[in-house]
Design a protein around this motif. Sequence first.
Motif, PDB file in Angstrom:
ATOM      1  N   MET A  12       0.822  -1.204   0.000  1.00  0.00           N
ATOM      2  CA  MET A  12       0.000   0.000   0.000  1.00  0.00           C
ATOM      3  C   MET A  12       0.860   1.258   0.000  1.00  0.00           C
ATOM      4  SD  MET A  12      -3.244   0.430  -0.019  1.00  0.00           S
ATOM      5  CE  MET A  12      -4.523   1.537   0.371  1.00  0.00           C
ATOM      6  N   ALA A  13       2.074   1.161   0.595  1.00  0.00           N
ATOM      7  CA  ALA A  13       2.948   2.332   0.644  1.00  0.00           C
ATOM      8  C   ALA A  13       3.384   2.743  -0.751  1.00  0.00           C
ATOM      9  CB  ALA A  13       4.157   2.048   1.523  1.00  0.00           C
ATOM     10  N   GLY A  14       3.624   1.782  -1.643  1.00  0.00           N
ATOM     11  CA  GLY A  14       4.014   2.091  -3.013  1.00  0.00           C
ATOM     12  C   GLY A  14       2.907   2.810  -3.757  1.00  0.00           C
ATOM     13  N   THR A  15       1.664   2.398  -3.507  1.00  0.00           N
ATOM     14  CA  THR A  15       0.517   3.031  -4.141  1.00  0.00           C
ATOM     15  C   THR A  15       0.360   4.463  -3.663  1.00  0.00           C
ATOM     16  OG1 THR A  15      -0.556   0.888  -4.222  1.00  0.00           O
ATOM     17  CG2 THR A  15      -1.942   2.806  -4.554  1.00  0.00           C
ATOM     18  N   ALA A  16       0.530   4.687  -2.370  1.00  0.00           N
ATOM     19  CA  ALA A  16       0.435   6.049  -1.831  1.00  0.00           C
ATOM     20  C   ALA A  16       1.548   6.921  -2.398  1.00  0.00           C
ATOM     21  CB  ALA A  16       0.499   6.020  -0.310  1.00  0.00           C
ATOM     22  N   GLY A  17       2.735   6.343  -2.554  1.00  0.00           N
ATOM     23  CA  GLY A  17       3.850   7.095  -3.119  1.00  0.00           C
ATOM     24  C   GLY A  17       3.584   7.494  -4.557  1.00  0.00           C
ATOM     25  N   LYS A  18       2.984   6.583  -5.335  1.00  0.00           N
ATOM     26  CA  LYS A  18       2.648   6.899  -6.725  1.00  0.00           C
ATOM     27  C   LYS A  18       1.592   7.991  -6.795  1.00  0.00           C
ATOM     28  CE  LYS A  18       3.756   2.452  -8.817  1.00  0.00           C
ATOM     29  NZ  LYS A  18       3.217   1.290  -9.519  1.00  0.00           N
ATOM     30  N   ALA A  19       0.603   7.885  -5.924  1.00  0.00           N
ATOM     31  CA  ALA A  19      -0.445   8.905  -5.901  1.00  0.00           C
ATOM     32  C   ALA A  19       0.131  10.264  -5.510  1.00  0.00           C
ATOM     33  CB  ALA A  19      -1.553   8.507  -4.936  1.00  0.00           C
ATOM     34  N   LEU A  20       1.023  10.274  -4.523  1.00  0.00           N
ATOM     35  CA  LEU A  20       1.659  11.522  -4.111  1.00  0.00           C
ATOM     36  C   LEU A  20       2.516  12.088  -5.240  1.00  0.00           C
ATOM     37  CD1 LEU A  20       2.239  13.609  -1.918  1.00  0.00           C
ATOM     38  CD2 LEU A  20       4.139  12.171  -1.162  1.00  0.00           C
ATOM     39  N   ALA A  21       3.217  11.228  -5.940  1.00  0.00           N
ATOM     40  CA  ALA A  21       4.032  11.689  -7.072  1.00  0.00           C
ATOM     41  C   ALA A  21       3.150  12.317  -8.139  1.00  0.00           C
ATOM     42  CB  ALA A  21       4.834  10.529  -7.653  1.00  0.00           C
ATOM     43  N   GLY A  22       2.007  11.722  -8.394  1.00  0.00           N
ATOM     44  CA  GLY A  22       1.078  12.285  -9.373  1.00  0.00           C
ATOM     45  C   GLY A  22       0.567  13.645  -8.960  1.00  0.00           C
ATOM     46  N   VAL A  23       0.268  13.808  -7.687  1.00  0.00           N
ATOM     47  CA  VAL A  23      -0.211  15.097  -7.178  1.00  0.00           C
ATOM     48  C   VAL A  23       0.891  16.153  -7.270  1.00  0.00           C
ATOM     49  CG1 VAL A  23      -0.993  16.305  -5.096  1.00  0.00           C
ATOM     50  CG2 VAL A  23      -1.982  14.088  -5.702  1.00  0.00           C
ATOM     51  N   VAL A  24       2.124  15.770  -6.945  1.00  0.00           N
ATOM     52  CA  VAL A  24       3.251  16.707  -7.012  1.00  0.00           C
ATOM     53  C   VAL A  24       3.485  17.144  -8.456  1.00  0.00           C
ATOM     54  CG1 VAL A  24       5.761  16.881  -6.729  1.00  0.00           C
ATOM     55  CG2 VAL A  24       4.369  15.922  -4.902  1.00  0.00           C
ATOM     56  N   VAL A  25       3.426  16.214  -9.389  1.00  0.00           N
ATOM     57  CA  VAL A  25       3.625  16.554 -10.806  1.00  0.00           C
ATOM     58  C   VAL A  25       2.511  17.484 -11.282  1.00  0.00           C
ATOM     59  CG1 VAL A  25       3.609  15.585 -13.135  1.00  0.00           C
ATOM     60  CG2 VAL A  25       4.993  14.526 -11.368  1.00  0.00           C
ATOM     61  N   ALA A  26       1.291  17.224 -10.875  1.00  0.00           N
ATOM     62  CA  ALA A  26       0.173  18.092 -11.259  1.00  0.00           C
ATOM     63  C   ALA A  26       0.353  19.498 -10.681  1.00  0.00           C
ATOM     64  CB  ALA A  26      -1.144  17.486 -10.797  1.00  0.00           C
ATOM     65  N   ALA A  27       0.812  19.590  -9.442  1.00  0.00           N
ATOM     66  CA  ALA A  27       1.053  20.900  -8.829  1.00  0.00           C
ATOM     67  C   ALA A  27       2.185  21.630  -9.546  1.00  0.00           C
ATOM     68  CB  ALA A  27       1.383  20.734  -7.346  1.00  0.00           C
ATOM     69  N   LEU A  28       3.238  20.919  -9.908  1.00  0.00           N
ATOM     70  CA  LEU A  28       4.351  21.524 -10.644  1.00  0.00           C
ATOM     71  C   LEU A  28       3.876  22.033 -11.997  1.00  0.00           C
ATOM     72  CD1 LEU A  28       7.401  22.111 -10.896  1.00  0.00           C
ATOM     73  CD2 LEU A  28       7.649  19.816 -11.845  1.00  0.00           C
ATOM     74  N   ALA A  29       3.072  21.247 -12.684  1.00  0.00           N
ATOM     75  CA  ALA A  29       2.546  21.671 -13.982  1.00  0.00           C
ATOM     76  C   ALA A  29       1.694  22.925 -13.831  1.00  0.00           C
ATOM     77  CB  ALA A  29       1.729  20.541 -14.612  1.00  0.00           C
ATOM     78  N   SER A  30       0.895  22.976 -12.787  1.00  0.00           N
ATOM     79  CA  SER A  30       0.056  24.162 -12.547  1.00  0.00           C
ATOM     80  C   SER A  30       0.915  25.391 -12.286  1.00  0.00           C
ATOM     81  CB  SER A  30      -0.878  23.922 -11.365  1.00  0.00           C
ATOM     82  OG  SER A  30      -1.740  22.851 -11.628  1.00  0.00           O
ATOM     83  N   ALA A  31       1.947  25.241 -11.461  1.00  0.00           N
ATOM     84  CA  ALA A  31       2.823  26.378 -11.149  1.00  0.00           C
ATOM     85  C   ALA A  31       3.546  26.871 -12.399  1.00  0.00           C
ATOM     86  CB  ALA A  31       3.831  25.983 -10.068  1.00  0.00           C
ATOM     87  N   LEU A  32       4.063  25.969 -13.212  1.00  0.00           N
ATOM     88  CA  LEU A  32       4.766  26.381 -14.428  1.00  0.00           C
ATOM     89  C   LEU A  32       3.811  27.030 -15.426  1.00  0.00           C
ATOM     90  CD1 LEU A  32       7.264  23.430 -14.951  1.00  0.00           C
ATOM     91  CD2 LEU A  32       7.780  25.765 -14.216  1.00  0.00           C
ATOM     92  N   THR A  33       2.574  26.594 -15.451  1.00  0.00           N
ATOM     93  CA  THR A  33       1.586  27.215 -16.329  1.00  0.00           C
ATOM     94  C   THR A  33       1.299  28.641 -15.880  1.00  0.00           C
ATOM     95  OG1 THR A  33       0.631  25.059 -16.799  1.00  0.00           O
ATOM     96  CG2 THR A  33      -0.732  26.967 -17.278  1.00  0.00           C
ATOM     97  N   VAL A  34       1.229  28.861 -14.567  1.00  0.00           N
ATOM     98  CA  VAL A  34       1.017  30.220 -14.049  1.00  0.00           C
ATOM     99  C   VAL A  34       2.215  31.109 -14.390  1.00  0.00           C
ATOM    100  CG1 VAL A  34       0.790  31.577 -11.922  1.00  0.00           C
ATOM    101  CG2 VAL A  34      -0.587  29.519 -12.242  1.00  0.00           C
ATOM    102  N   PHE A  35       3.434  30.582 -14.241  1.00  0.00           N
ATOM    103  CA  PHE A  35       4.623  31.348 -14.644  1.00  0.00           C
ATOM    104  C   PHE A  35       4.556  31.675 -16.133  1.00  0.00           C
ATOM    105  CE2 PHE A  35       6.958  29.531 -10.884  1.00  0.00           C
ATOM    106  CZ  PHE A  35       7.188  30.758 -10.280  1.00  0.00           C
ATOM    107  N   GLY A  36       4.125  30.718 -16.933  1.00  0.00           N
ATOM    108  CA  GLY A  36       3.994  30.949 -18.368  1.00  0.00           C
ATOM    109  C   GLY A  36       3.028  32.079 -18.664  1.00  0.00           C
ATOM    110  N   TYR A  37       1.926  32.119 -17.939  1.00  0.00           N
ATOM    111  CA  TYR A  37       0.960  33.200 -18.124  1.00  0.00           C
ATOM    112  C   TYR A  37       1.601  34.552 -17.795  1.00  0.00           C
ATOM    113  CZ  TYR A  37      -3.042  36.241 -17.444  1.00  0.00           C
ATOM    114  OH  TYR A  37      -3.910  37.284 -17.512  1.00  0.00           O
TER     115      TYR A  37
END
Length: 180
Positions: free
Chosen positions: A1-26
């Motif tokens: 279960m820890a591996g699954t939580a880590g993957k989910a957290l990685a997905g959330v971090v990548v989504a947050a990074l993409a959002s931040a870079l999109t705001v910088f782009g704007y």
Amino acid sequence: MAGTAGKALAGVVVAALASALTVFGYGFVRQGTDGLGEASALAARGRTADGIVLARSERTGPQGSRTERIEVRFTTGDGREYRFEQGGDAAVGATVPVHYEAGHPETASLNSAATGRFLSGMLLFIGLALMVLTPVLLLLPARTVLRGAVRAIRRRRPPADRDRRQAARPGRGRTATARR
């Protein structure tokens, strides 16, 4: 279960990074379009005068970075004298072209309208690339990671729970004999 939580957290971090870079782009797009407008105004109503470099100085910025600055004096067409400071490396006493908007000599710069257009265009291009490519390049792999995490969670459920959920869905609770 820890591996699954880590993957989910990685997905959330990548989504947050993409959002931040999109705001910088704007922000880059806004700065680029503003700069293009200013460069166009300078080209349409701009004046050029010869300026004299009065002094050179060196400024130390954060983390020890150094920038050279020059102080320039120029005279407008109506005889008023102005001074400004800008980054540059011209020698003291050198004559440099000064560009300013007619009626607004406080906008003086050593950069021409063409330089302003080029730099603003680059900023605009980088901003658009960040806004368009970042979500595509980061969120597609994140989607795959999140999809894998969801599948892993579903595989870990007890079979009885899984069978009960499938039976509750219309058309999915049939047995092998009922499908024939």
